[in-house]
Design an enzyme around this catalytic site. Structure first.
Site, short mmCIF file in Angstrom:
data_model
loop_
_atom_site.label_atom_id
_atom_site.label_comp_id
_atom_site.label_asym_id
_atom_site.label_seq_id
_atom_site.Cartn_x
_atom_site.Cartn_y
_atom_site.Cartn_z
N LYS A 155 2.96 29.74 32.03
CA LYS A 155 3.24 31.08 32.53
C LYS A 155 3.47 32.02 31.37
O LYS A 155 2.99 33.14 31.35
CB LYS A 155 4.47 31.05 33.42
CG LYS A 155 4.96 32.41 33.83
CD LYS A 155 6.35 32.33 34.37
CE LYS A 155 6.86 33.71 34.69
NZ LYS A 155 8.28 33.70 34.99
N HIS B 78 14.65 29.79 38.07
CA HIS B 78 14.60 31.10 38.74
C HIS B 78 13.15 31.55 38.92
O HIS B 78 12.78 32.08 39.97
CB HIS B 78 15.38 32.14 37.95
CG HIS B 78 15.69 33.38 38.71
ND1 HIS B 78 15.01 34.56 38.51
CD2 HIS B 78 16.59 33.62 39.70
CE1 HIS B 78 15.51 35.48 39.33
NE2 HIS B 78 16.44 34.94 40.07
N CYS B 79 12.32 31.33 37.91
CA CYS B 79 10.91 31.71 37.99
C CYS B 79 10.18 30.99 39.12
O CYS B 79 9.20 31.50 39.65
CB CYS B 79 10.20 31.37 36.69
SG CYS B 79 10.86 32.15 35.20
N ALA B 80 10.66 29.78 39.46
CA ALA B 80 9.97 28.93 40.43
C ALA B 80 10.50 29.08 41.85
O ALA B 80 10.04 28.36 42.74
CB ALA B 80 10.08 27.47 40.00
#
Length: 385
Positions: free
Chosen positions: A5, A376-378
């Site tokens: 990412k 958090h990104c996931a």
């Protein structure tokens, strides 16, 4: 090309260094709604709204569910695909110990996803390109007529990667949640937005005031639109940095609200010397020192030291050793664990102290972190509205 990412734009990904690594999940638990520093977290009831009647609750407000996405085997993760799937399964199981979880998976991989995540996780057949649902999914707000899912027109972090299926995820998730889709009329990602639920937003200029997402739009125009969309009255802007990672420095790997008037700030190790990221930290800390929130309160800044790479072993250039990229759930906090035992314990202690009444669960995420992201990104919360 790696499945990263946040792969370094100028140097390419380094996911191959983690080939064969395994991930492990902690046992789920339960807990009580949070208070912070002796002050009640009133984010679930704060009345701040835009004239259009919208308001984005803080992450600490009660959730109806959490959404995740299953990275397909044919994604850019290549030989790391199975490793990152194990990481996502571990996150899903940890979150499911506290609240309902819905995971998006390609129809042909739904069975494998169910087997990996267990019966406590709902799997729905929705094609995705990758796992980063914080960015591709809708950002949920409460509107006058109920739940709305803001579609931020995800474009692969400014066109750095192609994500044709992920570009439709916000629409699919909003429909599944029973909310109306709201076109943001801006391009961005959920990881670029951090709210306190009382009218304050933190964001980086580098990820939003950027021609790769919003060409020709000034910061003032972007700010006005964000206030209308999210129900905030004040935006705290950090400079950030462009081009050093694929997100152009998302705020959720830099600064997080951890209660009323409290901001957690990810601090690079001073022993590592001056770097571009230490300069980002210094600039953000300077801004926060002079800032107040939307209610006029001076902000308390708490440093959250990052792990020592020399202790955790060889990692690629994209590795995100950031504890601030944790995720708050109903009664708990899901925190990354990187293998620096001292730093891991300190992070759990600091985050736990700032979220009293919530059980801290640490989860190993070696493959996700190698891709430049975190818990958090996931994840993406659907609030109760």
């Amino acid at each position: 090309m790696s499945g990263s990412k946040r792969r370094t734009v100028l140097r390419g990904g380094a996911a191959a260094v983690l080939a064969g690594a395994a991930a492990a999940a902690c046992s789920p638990g339960s807990g009580k709604p949070a208070t912070t520093g002796g002050r009640a977290d009133v984010s679930a009831t704060d009345p701040a709204r835009t004239p259009a009647g919208r308001r984005m609750p803080a992450e600490t407000a009660r959730h109806r569910r959490t959404y995740l996405a299953w990275p397909p085997l044919d994604s850019d993760w290549a030989d790391l695909a199975e490793d990152v799937q194990r990481d996502i399964a571990g996150i899903a199981r940890a979150v499911a110990g506290f609240e309902p979880v819905t995971l998006l998976a390609a129809p042909e991989e739904a069975k494998a996803a169910r087997r990996a995540c267990g019966a406590g996780v709902e799997v729905i057949p929705v094609p995705v390109d990758d796992l980063w649902i914080r960015d591709s999914g809708p950002t949920f707000v409460s509107g006058r007529k109920g739940l709305e899912g803001i579609d931020l027109r995800f474009n692969g972090w400014g066109g750095k990667q192609r994500h044709p299926r992920d570009a439709r995820v916000a629409r699919s998730v909003a429909a599944h949640a029973g909310g109306a889709r709201l076109d943001a009329r801006l391009t961005g990602e959920g990881g670029a937005l951090e709210v306190d639920g009382h009218g304050t937003l933190m964001a980086t200029e580098s990820s939003l005031v950027n021609d790769n997402r919003n060409p020709g739009l000034s910061r003032d125009r972007i700010e006005a639109r964000l206030k209308e969309l999210l129900g905030v009255s004040k935006v705290i802007w950090f400079k950030g940095v462009k081009g050093e990672d694929i997100t152009d420095c998302h705020v959720d790997a830099l600064a997080r609200f951890a209660g009323d008037g409290v901001v957690l700030l990810s601090r690079p190790r001073p022993e590592d010397g001056p770097t571009v990221w230490s300069r980002v930290y210094d600039q953000a800390r300077g801004v926060l020192k002079e800032s107040t929130d939307a209610l006029g309160r001076r902000l308390e800044v708490v440093d959250l030291p990052e792990p020592d790479r020399a202790v955790i072993g060889r990692r690629g250039r994209d590795f995100l050793g950031c504890y601030a990229n944790y995720y708050v759930v109903n009664g708990g906090v899901i925190v990354p664990r990187f293998g620096d035992r001292g730093a891991d314990r300190r992070a759990a202690s600091v985050i736990g102290d700032l979220h009293p009444g919530r059980k801290v669960v640490q989860v190993d995420i070696p493959a996700v972190a190698e891709g430049g992201g975190g818990i958090h990104c996931a994840t993406q919360q659907q609030p109760r509205v």
